[in-house]
Every structure is written in structure tokens, then in C-alpha cells.
Motif scaffolding. Structure first.
Motif, mmCIF file in Angstrom:
data_model
loop_
_atom_site.group_PDB
_atom_site.id
_atom_site.type_symbol
_atom_site.label_atom_id
_atom_site.label_comp_id
_atom_site.label_asym_id
_atom_site.label_seq_id
_atom_site.Cartn_x
_atom_site.Cartn_y
_atom_site.Cartn_z
ATOM 1 N N VAL A 292 0.828 -1.199 0.000
ATOM 2 C CA VAL A 292 0.000 0.000 0.000
ATOM 3 C C VAL A 292 0.868 1.257 0.000
ATOM 4 O O VAL A 292 1.676 1.474 0.921
ATOM 5 N N ALA A 293 0.716 2.088 -1.019
ATOM 6 C CA ALA A 293 1.485 3.326 -1.114
ATOM 7 C C ALA A 293 1.195 4.236 0.073
ATOM 8 O O ALA A 293 0.060 4.302 0.550
ATOM 9 N N GLN A 294 2.211 4.911 0.565
ATOM 10 C CA GLN A 294 2.082 5.800 1.716
ATOM 11 C C GLN A 294 2.715 7.162 1.425
ATOM 12 O O GLN A 294 3.691 7.238 0.677
ATOM 13 N N PRO A 295 2.197 8.204 2.052
ATOM 14 C CA PRO A 295 2.668 9.565 1.742
ATOM 15 C C PRO A 295 3.919 9.955 2.515
ATOM 16 O O PRO A 295 3.969 11.025 3.128
ATOM 17 N N PHE A 296 4.912 9.085 2.548
ATOM 18 C CA PHE A 296 6.153 9.386 3.257
ATOM 19 C C PHE A 296 7.319 9.197 2.291
ATOM 20 O O PHE A 296 7.193 8.502 1.285
ATOM 21 N N ARG B 91 10.768 7.757 0.653
ATOM 22 C CA ARG B 91 11.379 6.434 0.635
ATOM 23 C C ARG B 91 12.292 6.268 1.839
ATOM 24 O O ARG B 91 12.937 7.231 2.220
ATOM 25 N N PRO B 92 12.435 5.091 2.391
ATOM 26 C CA PRO B 92 11.814 3.820 2.018
ATOM 27 C C PRO B 92 10.456 3.600 2.698
ATOM 28 O O PRO B 92 9.978 2.489 2.745
ATOM 29 N N TYR B 93 9.843 4.674 3.166
ATOM 30 C CA TYR B 93 8.586 4.519 3.926
ATOM 31 C C TYR B 93 7.365 4.802 3.057
ATOM 32 O O TYR B 93 6.285 5.072 3.554
ATOM 33 N N ASN B 94 7.588 4.784 1.736
ATOM 34 C CA ASN B 94 6.496 5.129 0.832
ATOM 35 C C ASN B 94 5.612 3.932 0.491
ATOM 36 O O ASN B 94 4.762 4.015 -0.371
ATOM 37 N N GLY C 52 -3.839 9.936 1.714
ATOM 38 C CA GLY C 52 -2.527 10.338 2.158
ATOM 39 C C GLY C 52 -2.027 11.664 1.627
ATOM 40 O O GLY C 52 -0.831 11.889 1.564
ATOM 41 N N GLN C 53 -2.903 12.540 1.225
ATOM 42 C CA GLN C 53 -2.452 13.852 0.778
ATOM 43 C C GLN C 53 -2.631 14.856 1.898
ATOM 44 O O GLN C 53 -3.754 15.278 2.141
#
Ligand SMILES: *[C@@H]1O[C@H](CO)[C@@H](O)[C@H](O)[C@H]1NC(C)=O
Ligand SMILES: *[C@@H]1O[C@H](CO)[C@@H](O)[C@H](O)[C@H]1NC(C)=O
Ligand SMILES: *[C@@H]1O[C@H](CO)[C@@H](O)[C@H](O)[C@H]1NC(C)=O
Ligand SMILES: [Cu+2]
Length: 420
Positions: A195-199, A201-204, A372-373
Motif C-alpha cells: 500500500v502506497a504511503q505519503p512518506f 522512501r523507504p517509507y512510501n 494520504g495527501q
């Protein structure tokens, strides 16, 4: 729920509390010995005296809600096997009752259960604005619990999922082990991306935990998901016949029961969200993982972390997520966390509303909770808040937002419950 006496008496916290003193709030906390109390459970115990004094203060204005007659929502693993089966039967019952949503508006609603999904889809903007996220979801879960009780004869209350219990091995936990006392198993292995996340890399990305396909074990293996998808995170699902996702699109329940997501919902995260964020807006942002804490390797925020413990379809779909019956356990836990936060300082926190300028700070709120915006949200004026209405369509009457904040006696006394 007012006036309903607890059937189960004072067995409870006995082991955990030193000394002989049983207080009247010590109800119904029959714990599963496999799960020692975590830091948030202990925090919850510690607020009980605060609730007692708060209730004394509110005497006369709590609509007859008291600690003695409050309903008790319990953790799934603390329920007996029979109690879990009763809950599961009630959900299956709701999935077999006809929908109330009009066929022309929501042709894909196959059951009363789907009315809740359709409400969450059509009212998504209202449900997820900063002002409403906590309170409208409190009301949504309450309406679902009420439907289970009144339309399907369920005698208990909505259980919650204490994420911390399942962090290390959610797939083999009483929630998701696929047994007939679980809320269904994991999804079959598939090419699930995570699942894509708004952080940065590598926390995306919350990595895939290897599932993502159809659930093949447990009480919901034959469940038909009909509504959606609308913003799915799963590939290869047939598109809904309608652009708004409200058409009928029968398919299996898909999940990726995910320990990487769960890692962001360990009790230490929840504890610090509650204890380190006295201001409602800061607490709201922390609940959504914003901004990322320095050095945090699981920065999802407890809200997203809890959602993507299940992920999949429709659980990972921003609009359709209540289509996975585990949704109500997750948002039950979030409601519990909000309540524990409120009760740290009830005088100042019970009526606080995110984004309402309570502290007169112009803070950036992480608005778009699942997409996540982070967005700059204008503060709502307090006067406008007083008029704000939460409308749950086919599932509950429209009510005032400000009436939803008080769990012990809010909504004219309809809300009257504690978490144990
Ligand atoms: C509270 O209980 C009293 C006595 O039973 C009753 O008269 C009153 O209507 C109740 N109030 C509410 C708000 O239910
Ligand atoms: C919670 O504990 C984990 C290790 O178990 C750590 O990686 C994480 O940073 C901690 N989070 C917070 C908010 O303290
Ligand atoms: C918040 O923003 C408004 C509008 O820009 C401004 O008038 C007000 O002074 C700001 N308040 C604080 C505390 O910064
Ligand atoms: Cu929601």
C-alpha cells in the motif's frame, strides 16, 4: 443502550489490582490470559477513577447514563468462543437481511450489511473531514452495533481489535486464523503490491505480506462483496458497472493480513499518540501519522496501520472499507483510543473537535485520511460547528455533530458505553 445492565458481574481485573477494593466501574473485564495488559490497557484502567469523577460532575446532564448501566465493548480475544460465534452469526444475519438503500440509487447493495458500506461510500467526504472523522465514525459503529442488536438479535456489543495483541503474527491470531471463531482468514497468495504511503522512501510503501487474494477460510469465506471497488489497492478486480461504485459487482472478500502494517500500531504508538498530544489537532495528526516522527520506521499512523492490517478488497478501499466485517473492530479500537485520550482531561477534551480552532492555532491538518495527501484545511468557526450535522443515510438519523463527542450519555443518552 441506556438501562441495559451488564449480565456479567465483577470477575475481572482482580488479578491486576492489588488490594481488596472493588469499585463499581470494575465490570466485565474478563481477560484472556494469553494477552498480558499492554501500556494502553493499563492507561485505560488508570482512567476509570477519572471517569467516575467526570460522571459525578455530569450527574443530571448525562441522560441517565452511568458506569453501572453502561454497555461494555470488549476485545475480541477476551470473548469466549461462544460469544465470538454469537457475534459472527449476527454479522451473517445482517448480510442476509434485505437492504434499505433504494435500488435505483444503490443497485449493488445486496443486504442490510451493504447499507453501511453504501453509506460510507456516498457520505465519504462528510465522514472523513477533520471535524467529523472521530465523531462520525463513532456514530457509524454505534449504528452498526445497534443494527446487529435490534435487527439480528445480538445480545453483546461491538468488539474491538487491540492491534498490539496481533502485531507479531496477525495471521495466526484469534482475529484472523481462519477458524470458526475468527473474523475470517488471510487472503490467498497473489501479486499484491502493498500500500502506497505519503512518506519519503523507504517509507512510501507498506510492503505486501504475501496475501491479497480471496479469503478461503473461516466464517466469511463465502461472503459476496458487491459494492465497489472505488479506489482499490488491489489489482485485477473487475471494475464496478457504475462509475460511483454503487452497482453490483459480486466477488470474493480479499485480504492481505499484514504484520508490517500492524507494526505501526503497537501499543507504544498508541500510548504516545494519547499522552504526547494534548491538543486535539496534534492528536488528530498523530493518529494519521503526520508528520513522520524522527527515526520512525513504521510511520503509517495508527489509523492507516489498523486499516492495512486487513487491506485487500474492500478493506483497503478508502470508500468501501466497511465491506470487510473487520472494519468495525478497527474503528472500534480507534474510538477507544479517542475515548482514552478524552478522559485524560475530560473538562478540556470531551468537547474538543479537530479542526475547530479550540486552541486558536492555525495548524496543518492531515486531511485526506486514506489517500494520504496532507492538505491545508481551513479551520471551521466554532459557530459553524454547532450547526454541523452528521447524516448516515440509510443507517442512522441525521444528528448534530456536537452531540456525538460524549460517549457516556451523548446523543440524548443513546451513547452509553465503555471499553474494557
Ligand atoms: C432519566 O430517568 C428518569 C427516571 O427514571 C426519567 O424520568 C427521565 O426521563 C430519564 N431521562 C432521560 C433523558 O432519559
Ligand atoms: C515503538 O516501538 C518500536 C520498537 O518495538 C519502535 O521501532 C518505534 O519507534 C516505537 N514507536 C514509538 C512511537 O515510540
Ligand atoms: C489564523 O489564521 C487567520 C487567517 O489567516 C488569522 O487571522 C489568525 O490571526 C491566525 N491565528 C493564529 C493564532 O495564528
Ligand atoms: Cu471511514
Amino acid at each position: 443502550m441506556r438501562g441495559i445492565q451488564n449480565a456479567v458481574g465483577l470477575s475481572l481485573l482482580a488479578g491486576a489490582l492489588a488490594g481488596p477494593v472493588y469499585k463499581k466501574w470494575e465490570y466485565n473485564a474478563i481477560r484472556n490470559p494469553a494477552y498480558p495488559l499492554d501500556v494502553v490497557d493499563k492507561l485505560e484502567q488508570s482512567i476509570m477513577p477519572k471517569i467516575e469523577s467526570w460522571m459525578v460532575k455530569r450527574a443530571g446532564t448525562s441522560n441517565n447514563c452511568t458506569l453501572e448501566n453502561a454497555a461494555v465493548r470488549r476485545e475480541w480475544s477476551d470473548l469466549s468462543a461462544d460469544e465470538r460465534k454469537e457475534y459472527i452469526s449476527a454479522v451473517l444475519c445482517l448480510q442476509s437481511k434485505p437492504a434499505k438503500a433504494p435500488k435505483d440509487k444503490v443497485p449493488g447493495a445486496l443486504s442490510r450489511f451493504d447499507d453501511f458500506v453504501a453509506t460510507h461510500m456516498t457520505m465519504a467526504g462528510m465522514l472523513h473531514s477533520p471535524n467529523n472523522l472521530f465523531a462520525a465514525h463513532r456514530y457509524f459503529i454505534y449504528a452498526y452495533e445497534k443494527a446487529l442488536r435490534e435487527e439480528c438479535g445480538y445480545k453483546g456489543y461491538q468488539p474491538y481489535m487491540n492491534y498490539d495483541r496481533y502485531v507479531d503474527d496477525p495471521i495466526n491470531s484469534p482475529m484472523f486464523d481462519g477458524s470458526d471463531t475468527s473474523m475470517g482468514g488471510n487472503g490467498a497468495p497473489t501479486t499484491y503490491d502493498g500500500v502506497a504511503q505519503p512518506f519519503p522512501r523507504p517509507y512510501n510503501m507498506i510492503p505486501s505480506a504475501g496475501g491479497g487474494g480471496c479469503v478461503t477460510e473461516g466464517p466469511f469465506k463465502d461472503m459476496v462483496v458487491s459494492l465497489g471497488p472505488k479506489s482499490t489497492i488491489v489489482r485485477d478486480i473487475p471494475a464496478n458497472p457504475r462509475a460511483d461504485g454503487l452497482g453490483s459487482n459480486p466477488r470474493c472478500l480479499r485480504r492481505d493480513v499484514n504484520k508490517y502494517s500492524a507494526a505501526g500500531a503497537r501499543a507504544n504508538y498508541t500510548y504516545s499518540a494519547i499522552m504526547d498530544n494534548a491538543d486535539i489537532d496534534k492528536f488528530y495528526n498523530r493518529y494519521l501519522g503526520m508528520p513522520q516522527l524522527k527515526g520512525d520506521v513504521n510511520p503509517w499512523g495508527i489509523h492507516s496501520a489498523g486499516h492495512y492490517i486487513i487491506g485487500g478488497d474492500p478493506g483497503g478501499d478508502f470508500y468501501c472499507s466497511p465491506g470487510d466485517p473487520a472494519f468495525y473492530f478497527h474503528h472500534g479500537m480507534l474510538d477507544r483510543v479517542w475515548w482514552i485520550w478524552q478522559m485524560q482531561d475530560p473538562d478540556n477534551r470531551v468537547h474538543a473537535i479537530p479542526g475547530a480552532g479550540a486552541m486558536d492555532m492555525n495548524m496543518t491538518l492531515a486531511m485526506d485520511v486514506d489517500m494520504g495527501q496532507p492538505a491545508n484545511v481551513r479551520k471551521t468557526k466554532r459557530a459553524d460547528i454547532r450547526d454541523a450535522v452528521v447524516d448516515l443515510g440509510w443507517t442512522a438519523p441525521a444528528v448534530r455533530l456536537v452531540d456525538l463527542n460524549e460517549q457516556m450519555g451523548g446523543l440524548g443518552g443513546e451513547f452509553c458505553y465503555i471499553y474494557v
